[in-house]
Design a protein around this motif. Structure first.
Motif, PDB file in Angstrom:
ATOM      1  N   UNK A  15       0.807  -1.230   0.000  1.00  8.13           N
ATOM      2  CA  UNK A  15       0.000   0.000   0.000  1.00  8.13           C
ATOM      3  C   UNK A  15       0.832   1.269   0.000  1.00  8.13           C
ATOM      4  N   UNK A  16       2.148   1.166   0.244  1.00  6.10           N
ATOM      5  CA  UNK A  16       2.994   2.360   0.293  1.00  6.10           C
ATOM      6  C   UNK A  16       3.342   2.852  -1.106  1.00  6.10           C
ATOM      7  N   UNK A  17       3.390   4.197  -1.244  1.00  2.00           N
ATOM      8  CA  UNK A  17       3.941   4.821  -2.455  1.00  2.00           C
ATOM      9  C   UNK A  17       5.451   4.864  -2.312  1.00  2.00           C
ATOM     10  N   UNK A  18       6.160   4.346  -3.302  1.00  2.00           N
ATOM     11  CA  UNK A  18       7.629   4.293  -3.211  1.00  2.00           C
ATOM     12  C   UNK A  18       8.253   4.813  -4.498  1.00  2.00           C
ATOM     13  N   UNK A  19       9.483   5.264  -4.366  1.00  2.00           N
ATOM     14  CA  UNK A  19      10.298   5.632  -5.532  1.00  2.00           C
ATOM     15  C   UNK A  19      11.568   4.791  -5.466  1.00  2.00           C
ATOM     16  N   UNK A  20      11.823   4.015  -6.518  1.00  2.00           N
ATOM     17  CA  UNK A  20      12.976   3.116  -6.570  1.00  2.00           C
ATOM     18  C   UNK A  20      13.887   3.490  -7.736  1.00  2.00           C
ATOM     19  N   UNK A  21      15.180   3.267  -7.549  1.00  2.00           N
ATOM     20  CA  UNK A  21      16.168   3.560  -8.590  1.00  2.00           C
ATOM     21  C   UNK A  21      17.054   2.333  -8.813  1.00  2.00           C
ATOM     22  N   UNK A  22      17.460   2.102 -10.041  1.00  2.00           N
ATOM     23  CA  UNK A  22      18.362   0.979 -10.285  1.00  2.00           C
ATOM     24  C   UNK A  22      18.495   0.652 -11.750  1.00  2.00           C
ATOM     25  N   UNK A  23      18.882  -0.595 -12.011  1.00  2.00           N
ATOM     26  CA  UNK A  23      19.111  -1.084 -13.373  1.00  2.00           C
ATOM     27  C   UNK A  23      18.070  -2.137 -13.726  1.00  2.00           C
ATOM     28  N   UNK A  24      17.698  -2.191 -14.994  1.00  2.00           N
ATOM     29  CA  UNK A  24      16.783  -3.231 -15.470  1.00  2.00           C
ATOM     30  C   UNK A  24      17.567  -4.536 -15.568  1.00  2.00           C
ATOM     31  N   UNK A  25      17.300  -5.442 -14.640  1.00  2.00           N
ATOM     32  CA  UNK A  25      18.007  -6.730 -14.641  1.00  2.00           C
ATOM     33  C   UNK A  25      17.448  -7.668 -15.711  1.00  2.00           C
ATOM     34  N   UNK A  26      16.123  -7.572 -15.936  1.00  2.00           N
ATOM     35  CA  UNK A  26      15.479  -8.344 -17.003  1.00  2.00           C
ATOM     36  C   UNK A  26      14.144  -7.684 -17.356  1.00  2.00           C
ATOM     37  N   UNK A  27      13.627  -8.042 -18.530  1.00  2.00           N
ATOM     38  CA  UNK A  27      12.422  -7.403 -19.069  1.00  2.00           C
ATOM     39  C   UNK A  27      11.559  -8.483 -19.717  1.00  2.00           C
ATOM     40  N   UNK A  28      10.228  -8.486 -19.385  1.00  2.00           N
ATOM     41  CA  UNK A  28       9.327  -9.491 -19.949  1.00  2.00           C
ATOM     42  C   UNK A  28       7.995  -8.835 -20.318  1.00  2.00           C
ATOM     43  N   UNK A  29       7.520  -9.110 -21.518  1.00  2.00           N
ATOM     44  CA  UNK A  29       6.211  -8.594 -21.974  1.00  2.00           C
ATOM     45  C   UNK A  29       5.228  -9.754 -22.008  1.00  2.00           C
ATOM     46  N   UNK A  30       4.294  -9.759 -21.066  1.00  2.00           N
ATOM     47  CA  UNK A  30       3.304 -10.843 -20.964  1.00  2.00           C
ATOM     48  C   UNK A  30       1.935 -10.330 -21.428  1.00  2.00           C
TER      49      UNK A  30
END
Length: 586
Positions: A15-30
């Motif tokens: 339920x928390x609003x968060x802001x995250x930073x980092x690198x795309x480790x993997x990507x999947x389009x489902x």
């Protein structure tokens, strides 16, 4: 910029609003919903980019590829039933993204991050990518904790951290110096320090009492898996101390470091005289995690029919015949294994590798048995403590060569038979080193450690019997470091120089500043140094020291990342009064 690190989040944050930073480790389009595993130093978390939640975020997500730098804003929710990932710390939750920013794109990668099968040269060329793995981060996190633990322990015990010069005078310390030309003094050079040895002694003369430094050291020597041209050591020196007091501080420091790494070790550590280590293990850095020991059998072969052994046995002082009994070796080592071991020791000077097996009836079997009398066989069985199914290897020849290759054979047999417990830590202090070493066929005498080591029996007329107040700490067959009590009296230092054939003029030229200092009330002092990189290598169970150095050199002393060493501008050379010699044409 961020509110949390990725792996800090859990079910309590739903339920928390968060802001995250980092690198795309993997990507999947489902099927229109895009899933991105976002990675930062703490680990991974799954981002969900659903057009039903944010068309804009979804549109941006379609452009994301591996290793893109992202900033994601969204809300934490539980994953659906059956969709949890138990392999992830954050496997029960995900973040539904309502705003996504591609902060930076990434070019196609030269290798997949974390692929351990990639050639090391490629990994070192792109070291900043090689370091992006969780394992690499944890290694350097531990390295940082080790440094902090060392500083805290030494600070609590009254040691003062003092930095010593990196540009210094070239002095003979066993390896080649890295030289730095002086622009202001044409034809003269600084040297990068092989260790802070002389300076820390001067600090004791200065009355600092207790010094330490996590110091960079430089040695231009042939490299191996556990060596680098530049390396780090924890360097310690103290005044008005005995050998026992120095060892107690070193053990306390090691215990503090291991405790900070989550490993408990028991002190005090075992001590073993140098002579015992060499004769029983063939090494001054024995691995004591397994129970294989060399046995002296030279006297058994004094009158044997086996001529090669008999001839060697006539000169007990210069030669050795060593047996290596291997429990169940006859049953577990095949003839192919024995041939491989024979070829292995040949690389270290062995002219062959004799062996015998103990048969079920207790008799011996093997190529040399026909030359042995019943008495010799019985004495061998009793001396080596063998029984049916065991195997005995023999090494015979010049003392130094035999001890070396039999010590290596001991370690190789342990590997082949799986005798090494990799979760065990076996420390041992090697003490009572000879003061000098005399190479076979050479007249020149060398200091086994360095010429500033205090001899225990300085008045002895027998140079070969003179031992030193030196000590090395060994862990699992790796020398972690060592030290000595130093010479603080000018007359003793003068005598040692005389034995080493160093004239007064040469001594003054190379060590004049230290000799001067010893005349002004130098206290008794001693210390030690621990190989910081080797220590971290052992703590992380790595086999290669390069894995625990952020930007290491190759075995050819090259930095593949920065292409060092490299040519410099001719104008720089001109300023330094250096001319490059053209190689001779063949």
């Amino acid at each position: 910029m961020r509110t949390h690190y990725c792996a800090q989040l859990n079910e309590n944050d739903v339920g928390k609003e968060v802001v995250l930073c980092g690198w795309a480790n993997s990507y999947r389009d489902h099927g229109g919903v895009i899933f991105i595993d976002l990675r930062d130093k703490t680990g991974l978390i799954q981002l969900v980019c659903d057009p039903a939640d944010s068309k804009e975020a979804h549109k941006i997500a379609t452009r994301v590829r591996d290793e893109y730098v992202l900033i994601a804003k969204g809300k934490v929710r539980l994953r659906g039933e059956g969709l949890e990932n138990p392999r992830l710390k954050t496997g029960k939750i995900e973040v539904v993204v309502d705003k996504l920013t591609i902060e930076n794109e990434s070019a196609p990668l030269p290798f997949i991050i974390g692929d351990t099968n990639v050639n090391e040269e490629i990994r070192l060329k792109y070291r900043y990518l090689d370091l992006r793995t969780k394992e690499a981060y944890e290694t350097f996190e531990l390295r940082s904790k080790v440094a902090i633990a060392a500083r805290n322990f030494l600070d609590e015990n009254g040691f003062l951290e003092v930095e010593t010069p990196v540009l210094t005078k070239s002095t003979p310390e066993g390896a080649r110096d890295y030289l730095v030309p002086s622009r202001l003094y044409p034809g003269e050079f600084y040297a990068l320090p092989q260790s802070p040895q002389l300076f820390k002694q001067l600090l004791m003369v200065a009355g600092f009492d207790r010094y330490f430094q996590i110091a960079k050291c430089f040695r231009d020597e042939d490299l191996r898996a556990d060596r680098q041209p530049e390396f780090t050591q924890i360097d310690v020196e103290m005044s008005f101390c005995t050998e026992d007091e120095v060892i107690a501080i070193a053990e306390g420091l090691i215990k503090a470091i291991f405790t900070a790494s989550g490993i408990e070790v028991q002190t005090p550590f075992r001590r073993m005289p140098y002579h015992e280590a060499m004769e029983n293990y063939g090494s001054d850095k024995p691995d004591l995690r397994y129970d294989l020991k060399l046995v002296d059998v030279i006297d058994i072969f004094e009158d044997t029919e086996l001529k090669v052994f008999r001839d060697i046995a006539q000169y007990k002082k210069l030669n050795r015949i060593k047996a290596l009994p291997v429990k169940n070796g006859a049953d577990t080592l095949t003839r192919k294994d024995i041939d491989e071991l024979t070829n292995f020791v040949a690389k270290f000077g062995a002219k062959g590798l004799a062996w015998v097996k103990v048969k079920e009836d207790g008799d011996l079997q093997g190529p040399i048995v026909k030359f042995l009398s019943e008495d010799e066989k019985n004495r061998l069985i009793e001396r080596c403590g063998v029984e049916a199914g065991d195997l005995i290897f023999f090494g015979a020849g010049a003392k130094k060569t035999v001890l070396d290759y039999m010590g290596r054979l001991r370690a190789e047999v342990a590997k082949k038979l799986g005798l090494i417990d990799k979760d065990r830590y076996e420390f041992v202090w090697i003490v009572d080193f000879p003061m000098f070493e005399i190479e076979e066929g050479e007249v020149k005498i060398k200091a086994l450690h360095h010429p500033f080591t205090m001899p225990k029996n300085v008045d002895s007329e027998d140079i070969e019997a003179m031992t030193s107040e030196a000590y090395d700490i060994v862990l699992n067959g790796v020398e972690l470091g060592g030290g000595s009590i130093r010479i603080h009296k000018p007359q003793i230092q003068k005598k040692i120089f005389e034995i080493l054939g160093i004239s007064d003029e040469e001594a003054r030229e190379k060590f004049g500043f230290l000799l001067d200092a010893l005349q002004y009330g130098a206290p008794p002092h001693g210390g030690f140094a621990l190989g910081f990189d080797r220590l971290v290598m052992l703590l992380t169970k790595r086999d290669n020291i390069r894995d625990v150095i952020a930007f290491p050199k190759t075995q050819k002393a090259q930095c593949l990342l920065t292409h060092a060493p490299s040519p410099v501008d001719p104008e720089q050379l001109k300023e330094l009064h250096i001319r490059i010699r053209e190689p001779k044409k063949v």
